[in-house]
Write an enzyme that holds these catalytic residues in place. Structure first.
Site, PDB file in Angstrom:
ATOM      1  CE1 TYR A  94      40.783  37.319  31.028  1.00 36.54           C
ATOM      2  CE2 TYR A  94      42.846  36.723  29.602  1.00 36.54           C
ATOM      3  CZ  TYR A  94      41.077  37.065  29.935  1.00 36.54           C
ATOM      4  OH  TYR A  94      40.341  36.141  29.070  1.00 36.54           O
ATOM      5  CB  SER A 185      46.790  42.575  35.764  1.00 34.07           C
ATOM      6  OG  SER A 185      46.056  42.430  35.065  1.00 34.07           O
ATOM      7  CG  ASP A 273      49.138  49.465  31.617  1.00 35.55           C
ATOM      8  OD1 ASP A 273      48.857  48.803  30.814  1.00 35.55           O
ATOM      9  OD2 ASP A 273      48.983  48.812  33.358  1.00 35.55           O
ATOM     10  CG  HIS A 303      49.425  45.401  33.252  1.00 36.82           C
ATOM     11  ND1 HIS A 303      48.386  46.508  33.821  1.00 36.82           N
ATOM     12  CD2 HIS A 303      49.142  44.035  32.803  1.00 36.82           C
ATOM     13  CE1 HIS A 303      47.693  45.738  34.053  1.00 36.82           C
ATOM     14  NE2 HIS A 303      48.232  43.741  34.091  1.00 36.82           N
TER      15      HIS A 303
END
Length: 327
Positions: A94, A185, A273, A303
């Site tokens: 992201y 992710s 996470d 994460h």
């Protein structure tokens, strides 16, 4: 970061009953058909000399994505190897773009070609004209166009990612029978989506700590990262449109794509996470349609997942399935 989700025994059994949108397959079939109807050639320019690399060749690539708009990518490959090479198509996290080719040297160093796909509007090289004038944004992508599936940002980004797989056939020296998808992710979520939309066009998929999975649950428990963007939007701007917004997200949920994906899959998860809670990852993994699916569990990871330990694990997994380069 302590455990904030289910224990591992519960995660392994976690199979939420989620209902696909009735026209899910038609929506994506029409979306991809429209994108492909624009045609367009894939262009590649050799730029190795700009980065003083001696063992890796680098091409600056542009391929047609959503609406035929050009999407930037790096194509890296080991120098002096004719191929055809297995190719690792890499999607990004992201708010990340393709960056510099010197950030992506692991796979070409291991003998693979690698196509690193820029994320429209998030990187510097692929503007998202669907968000207005094409200006790059920082965050906020989770709610752009959330009023409808047709307008939602991830419709355009996922389409770009599918078209990246289409582009492999137009790039010389790549083996279209050995296309591997990966990313962490957001990139992991995108790899699941593409695997579900391209069927046996891909040989394997390796989603790391994947995002974009089990939205309805994720917005309730994720304490950090992009999911809270949706929470803020629904709290302050759309209190009476919760159901329509969640209905839009259903068209982009990794659980639904996972049900349609059959390529061998290597997932990873961090049990601590807070960005992509483990239950959201297992929701997709446990619904994955392919019989050959493996989960790498990092018990004390947040994460960041397995960090530098993960690529060697991926490499060994690919070699065990005959998807390594010829030595």
């Amino acid at each position: 970061m302590p455990l904030t989700d289910f224990g591992l025994d519960e995660l392994v059994r976690y199979r939420p009953e989620l209902t696909d949108p009735e026209n899910f397959d038609d929506f994506w079939r029409q979306t991809l058909a429209e994108a492909r109807s624009h045609g367009g050639a894939v262009k590649a320019e050799r730029v190795t000399a700009q980065y003083s690399l001696r063992t890796v060749e680098v091409d600056d690539v542009r391929f047609p994505g959503w609406n035929g708009e050009p999407v930037a990518a790096w194509l890296l490959r080991p120098r002096g190897v004719d191929g055809p090479l297995p190719v690792v198509v890499t999607y990004l996290g992201y708010c990340s773009g393709r960056g510099l080719p010197t950030e992506h040297l692991f796979w070409p160093s291991a003998g693979y070609a690698q196509l690193v796909v820029d994320s429209r509007g998030q990187g510097h090289d692929t503007p998202d004209r669907g968000m207005g004038d094409g200006t790059q944004w920082v965050e906020g992508f989770m709610t752009k166009g959330i009023d409808s599936p047709e307008n939602y940002y991830y419709r355009r980004l996922i389409t770009d990612c599918v078209r990246a797989v289409d582009a492999v056939a137009q790039l010389p020296g790549l083996d279209t029978e050995r296309i591997v998808l990966t990313g962490g992710s957001q990139g992991g979520g995108l790899s699941i989506a593409v695997a579900g939309l391209t069927g046996d066009a891909v040989a394997a998929v390796m989603p790391d700590v994947p995002f974009l999975c089990h939205f309805r649950h994720a917005v309730q428990i994720a304490g950090e990262g992009p999911y809270p963007e949706i929470v803020k939007y629904l709290r302050w701007h759309s209190r009476h449109r919760v159901d329509p917004a969640l209905a839009t997200l259903d068209y982009f949920d990794g659980v639904h794509f996972a049900r349609r994906a059959t390529a061998p899959a290597l997932f990873s998860v961090g049990l601590m996470d807070p960005v992509c809670p483990p239950s959201t990852v297992y929701a997709a993994f446990n619904r994955y349609a392919g019989e050959d699916r493996t989960m790498t569990v990092w018990p004390f990871a947040d994460h960041s997942g397995g960090c530098g330990s993960n690529p060697p694990a991926q490499l060994a997994w690919l070699h065990a399935r005959g998807l390594g380069p010829e030595l």
